[in-house]
Write a protein that holds these residues in place. Structure first.
Motif, PDB file in Angstrom:
ATOM      1  N   ALA A  74       0.802  -1.226   0.000  1.00 46.23           N
ATOM      2  CA  ALA A  74       0.000   0.000   0.000  1.00 46.23           C
ATOM      3  C   ALA A  74       0.836   1.278   0.000  1.00 46.23           C
ATOM      4  O   ALA A  74       0.298   2.365  -0.207  1.00 46.23           O
ATOM      5  CB  ALA A  74      -0.946   0.009   1.198  1.00 46.23           C
ATOM      6  N   HIS A  75       2.152   1.164   0.254  1.00 43.45           N
ATOM      7  CA  HIS A  75       3.017   2.358   0.307  1.00 43.45           C
ATOM      8  C   HIS A  75       2.450   3.395   1.267  1.00 43.45           C
ATOM      9  O   HIS A  75       2.379   4.591   0.947  1.00 43.45           O
ATOM     10  CB  HIS A  75       3.199   2.965  -1.086  1.00 43.45           C
ATOM     11  N   LEU A  76       2.042   2.941   2.450  1.00 46.07           N
ATOM     12  CA  LEU A  76       1.429   3.847   3.413  1.00 46.07           C
ATOM     13  C   LEU A  76       2.456   4.829   3.961  1.00 46.07           C
ATOM     14  O   LEU A  76       3.597   4.472   4.244  1.00 46.07           O
ATOM     15  CB  LEU A  76       0.809   3.059   4.569  1.00 46.07           C
ATOM     16  N   ASN A  77       2.018   6.071   4.126  1.00 47.70           N
ATOM     17  CA  ASN A  77       2.838   7.043   4.828  1.00 47.70           C
ATOM     18  C   ASN A  77       2.603   6.869   6.333  1.00 47.70           C
ATOM     19  O   ASN A  77       1.851   5.990   6.766  1.00 47.70           O
ATOM     20  CB  ASN A  77       2.525   8.462   4.356  1.00 47.70           C
ATOM     21  N   ALA A  78       3.246   7.690   7.136  1.00 45.22           N
ATOM     22  CA  ALA A  78       3.110   7.553   8.589  1.00 45.22           C
ATOM     23  C   ALA A  78       1.673   7.770   9.037  1.00 45.22           C
ATOM     24  O   ALA A  78       1.157   7.047   9.900  1.00 45.22           O
ATOM     25  CB  ALA A  78       4.049   8.527   9.296  1.00 45.22           C
ATOM     26  N   ALA A  79       1.011   8.767   8.458  1.00 49.26           N
ATOM     27  CA  ALA A  79      -0.389   8.990   8.795  1.00 49.26           C
ATOM     28  C   ALA A  79      -1.240   7.799   8.370  1.00 49.26           C
ATOM     29  O   ALA A  79      -2.211   7.430   9.041  1.00 49.26           O
ATOM     30  CB  ALA A  79      -0.895  10.267   8.112  1.00 49.26           C
ATOM     31  N   GLY A  80      -0.856   7.161   7.247  1.00 42.63           N
ATOM     32  CA  GLY A  80      -1.607   6.030   6.737  1.00 42.63           C
ATOM     33  C   GLY A  80      -1.528   4.813   7.621  1.00 42.63           C
ATOM     34  O   GLY A  80      -2.542   4.194   7.936  1.00 42.63           O
ATOM     35  N   ASP A  81      -0.303   4.443   8.052  1.00 41.11           N
ATOM     36  CA  ASP A  81      -0.243   3.235   8.882  1.00 41.11           C
ATOM     37  C   ASP A  81      -0.736   3.515  10.301  1.00 41.11           C
ATOM     38  O   ASP A  81      -1.259   2.620  10.968  1.00 41.11           O
ATOM     39  CB  ASP A  81       1.140   2.565   8.851  1.00 41.11           C
ATOM     40  N   PHE A  82      -0.632   4.763  10.761  1.00 42.10           N
ATOM     41  CA  PHE A  82      -1.221   5.132  12.050  1.00 42.10           C
ATOM     42  C   PHE A  82      -2.742   4.969  11.994  1.00 42.10           C
ATOM     43  O   PHE A  82      -3.359   4.380  12.896  1.00 42.10           O
ATOM     44  CB  PHE A  82      -0.847   6.573  12.392  1.00 42.10           C
ATOM     45  N   SER A  83      -3.353   5.459  10.916  1.00 43.00           N
ATOM     46  CA  SER A  83      -4.791   5.309  10.732  1.00 43.00           C
ATOM     47  C   SER A  83      -5.189   3.848  10.598  1.00 43.00           C
ATOM     48  O   SER A  83      -6.218   3.411  11.133  1.00 43.00           O
ATOM     49  CB  SER A  83      -5.242   6.102   9.495  1.00 43.00           C
ATOM     50  N   ALA A  84      -4.381   3.063   9.876  1.00 41.69           N
ATOM     51  CA  ALA A  84      -4.674   1.639   9.711  1.00 41.69           C
ATOM     52  C   ALA A  84      -4.706   0.928  11.053  1.00 41.69           C
ATOM     53  O   ALA A  84      -5.609   0.118  11.332  1.00 41.69           O
ATOM     54  CB  ALA A  84      -3.637   0.996   8.795  1.00 41.69           C
ATOM     55  N   MET A  85      -3.752   1.222  11.917  1.00 40.45           N
ATOM     56  CA  MET A  85      -3.719   0.579  13.234  1.00 40.45           C
ATOM     57  C   MET A  85      -4.961   0.948  14.053  1.00 40.45           C
ATOM     58  O   MET A  85      -5.545   0.106  14.740  1.00 40.45           O
ATOM     59  CB  MET A  85      -2.459   0.990  13.998  1.00 40.45           C
ATOM     60  N   LYS A  86      -5.378   2.203  13.975  1.00 42.34           N
ATOM     61  CA  LYS A  86      -6.584   2.626  14.683  1.00 42.34           C
ATOM     62  C   LYS A  86      -7.811   1.889  14.143  1.00 42.34           C
ATOM     63  O   LYS A  86      -8.699   1.478  14.894  1.00 42.34           O
ATOM     64  CB  LYS A  86      -6.778   4.134  14.546  1.00 42.34           C
ATOM     65  N   THR A  87      -7.860   1.719  12.821  1.00 41.97           N
ATOM     66  CA  THR A  87      -8.985   1.013  12.201  1.00 41.97           C
ATOM     67  C   THR A  87      -9.039  -0.438  12.662  1.00 41.97           C
ATOM     68  O   THR A  87     -10.096  -0.951  13.054  1.00 41.97           O
ATOM     69  CB  THR A  87      -8.860   1.064  10.666  1.00 41.97           C
ATOM     70  N   PHE A  88      -7.902  -1.133  12.633  1.00 40.28           N
ATOM     71  CA  PHE A  88      -7.874  -2.537  13.035  1.00 40.28           C
ATOM     72  C   PHE A  88      -8.256  -2.680  14.510  1.00 40.28           C
ATOM     73  O   PHE A  88      -8.998  -3.601  14.882  1.00 40.28           O
ATOM     74  CB  PHE A  88      -6.486  -3.138  12.797  1.00 40.28           C
ATOM     75  N   HIS A  89      -7.737  -1.798  15.350  1.00 40.71           N
ATOM     76  CA  HIS A  89      -8.059  -1.828  16.773  1.00 40.71           C
ATOM     77  C   HIS A  89      -9.565  -1.644  16.983  1.00 40.71           C
ATOM     78  O   HIS A  89     -10.191  -2.388  17.753  1.00 40.71           O
ATOM     79  CB  HIS A  89      -7.277  -0.716  17.492  1.00 40.71           C
ATOM     80  N   HIS A  90     -10.128  -0.680  16.282  1.00 49.40           N
ATOM     81  CA  HIS A  90     -11.565  -0.378  16.383  1.00 49.40           C
ATOM     82  C   HIS A  90     -12.399  -1.601  15.986  1.00 49.40           C
ATOM     83  O   HIS A  90     -13.362  -1.970  16.674  1.00 49.40           O
ATOM     84  CB  HIS A  90     -11.872   0.818  15.476  1.00 49.40           C
TER      85      HIS A  90
END
Length: 434
Positions: A74-90
């Motif tokens: 996905a070539h996630l930036n820092a904001a992207g993988d931070f958001s991804a972790m929040k999504t998975f946790h949620h």
């Protein structure tokens, strides 16, 4: 749809600032780095909430694939993988809470879901408009935006039902939508919504870490191809149980048919019909030129938030392929559906005569439209008053041409008599849809 080639939007300054903030926070040890281990993630969430039952473990397969694909593709930036972790946790937390509610109130899972009305169409084919018009009729049940963002009530929800507390989920949804607008100001024009607006159930399918919600915001081809080959019945069963939970939390009569819609159903009609065998289906159709361009634009505008790879051409190719696959799967599935269980509605007909189109829908459903018209007219007046900026896009900005799109979808256009901007010689003989 404008015909000029548009200037690609850049990522918003808000996201640039978040990205820099996350990077700085990680260097200082104030922000955790992304955790890509499913086992560690589940253990962390279980410990945080004191629960360990995540329900049907089918979801662990797609979650493993999603984590790997997001990390490596996905070539996630820092904001992207931070958001991804929040999504998975949620999502993991909500699975824990859902099982908690099913154990606390076994009657939830006994709630029937009878004769749901399911709107099935490609992305950007007018499904939202049709869904919200039907949702204006109180004889039907529907999801609200805050319920697809947070379908599972918090553990104190019995106090909310007793009138002793306020449900925090609408407040949370309003905050999330505000952040989404800051992250991408075009969001409101592409898909306008609000915490209490009727919304699709894509978030309920994503609760099993499956489906198009993820690929509409990240480029994750390995996960995408796996989902396209998977039999999604477990994800749809969990979605149905979340609908039961939401109906219970709304104190909604189980006699009211649900109004459902999400483009995911184009790919998964067999799974949908296994879980909802008495569903009534409304198929929407739109000029493929508009569907492909608009879908690519929607996904692209999401992806530029999370990824530093912002080239538009791959999005054009992917959503051309995806739209073709969705239509192919839909057409194949229709062969086994009784004709009296489905109806076709054209986007252009809704534009030109929404009352006539809705009358056709109500005749199909066996409902008198008259009681519904005031609510529908109120919805249309509210949306007109918002004066939102039209969603502007072009095929050219995604490296596509009208001729290529129409060539790929010529048989679909002819079979379903889809009105098109006929500048490249597409013909539409009047034949019945099959």
């Amino acid at each position: 749809m404008p015909e000029q080639t548009l200037t690609p939007p850049r990522r918003s300054r808000f996201i640039d600032a978040v990205d820099l903030g996350v990077r700085a926070g990680r260097k200082l040890g104030l922000v955790d780095r992304a955790q890509w281990s499913r086992e560690a993630m589940m253990a962390e969430v279980a410990q945080a909430y004191g629960l360990d039952d995540f329900g049907d473990e089918w979801f662990t397969g797609p979650l493993d694939l999603l984590l790997d694909s997001a990390k490596t593709e996905a070539h996630l930036n820092a904001a992207g993988d931070f958001s991804a972790m929040k999504t998975f946790h949620h999502l993991l937390r909500d699975r824990l809470y859902a099982q908690m509610w099913f154990k606390r109130h076994p009657e939830i899972l006994a709630r029937p879901i009878k004769n749901p009305v399911v709107i099935v169409g490609p992305m950007r084919s007018g499904t939202t408009r049709l869904h919200r018009l039907l949702s204006a009729d109180r004889r039907f049940a529907h999801l609200r935006s805050f319920e697809t963002i947070s379908p599972v009530p918090r553990p104190d929800f019995e106090e909310v039902m007793a009138g002793e507390k306020e449900d925090f989920r609408p407040t949370l949804a309003a905050r999330i939508l505000k952040v989404a607008r800051l992250a991408n100001p075009r969001t409101l024009s592409i898909h306008p919504t609000g915490a209490y607006e009727p919304e699709e159930e894509l978030g309920l399918i994503a609760a099993s870490f499956y489906g198009m919600k993820f690929e509409a915001q990240w480029r994750i081809p390995s996960f995408t191809r796996w989902c396209e080959q998977e039999i999604a019945v477990p994800a749809y069963r969990h979605m149905a149980n979340l609908l039961r939970l939401i109906g219970w939390s709304q104190q909604e009569s189980s006699l009211r048919p649900w109004i459902l819609k999400t483009p995911q159903h184009m790919l998964d009609l067999p799974a949908l019909l296994e879980v909802f065998p008495d569903a009534r289906l409304i198929f929407t159709h739109r000029d493929p030129k508009s569907v492909v361009g608009s879908a690519a634009s929607l996904a692209w505008n999401q992806t530029i938030i999370y990824s530093d790879d912002v080239r538009p051409e791959p999005h054009g190719r992917e959503w051309l392929r995806k739209t073709e696959l969705m239509i192919e799967r839909m057409r194949t599935a229709r062969d086994s559906i009784p004709k009296d269980r489905m109806i076709d509605i054209q986007y252009d007909d809704m534009d030109n005569d929404w009352r006539g189109s809705m009358q056709k829908v109500y005749d199909f459903l066996g409902f008198d439209i008259a009681p519904a018209l005031p609510g529908m007219e109120d919805y249309l007046a509210r949306t007109a008053a918002s004066k939102r900026v039209p969603h502007a896009y072009s095929l050219e900005e995604f490296g596509l041409t009208e001729g290529e799109v129409y060539e790929r979808f010529a048989d679909y256009i002819r079979t379903y008599d889809v009105p098109v901007d006929n500048r490249v010689g597409v013909t539409r003989p009047r034949i019945a849809a099959g």
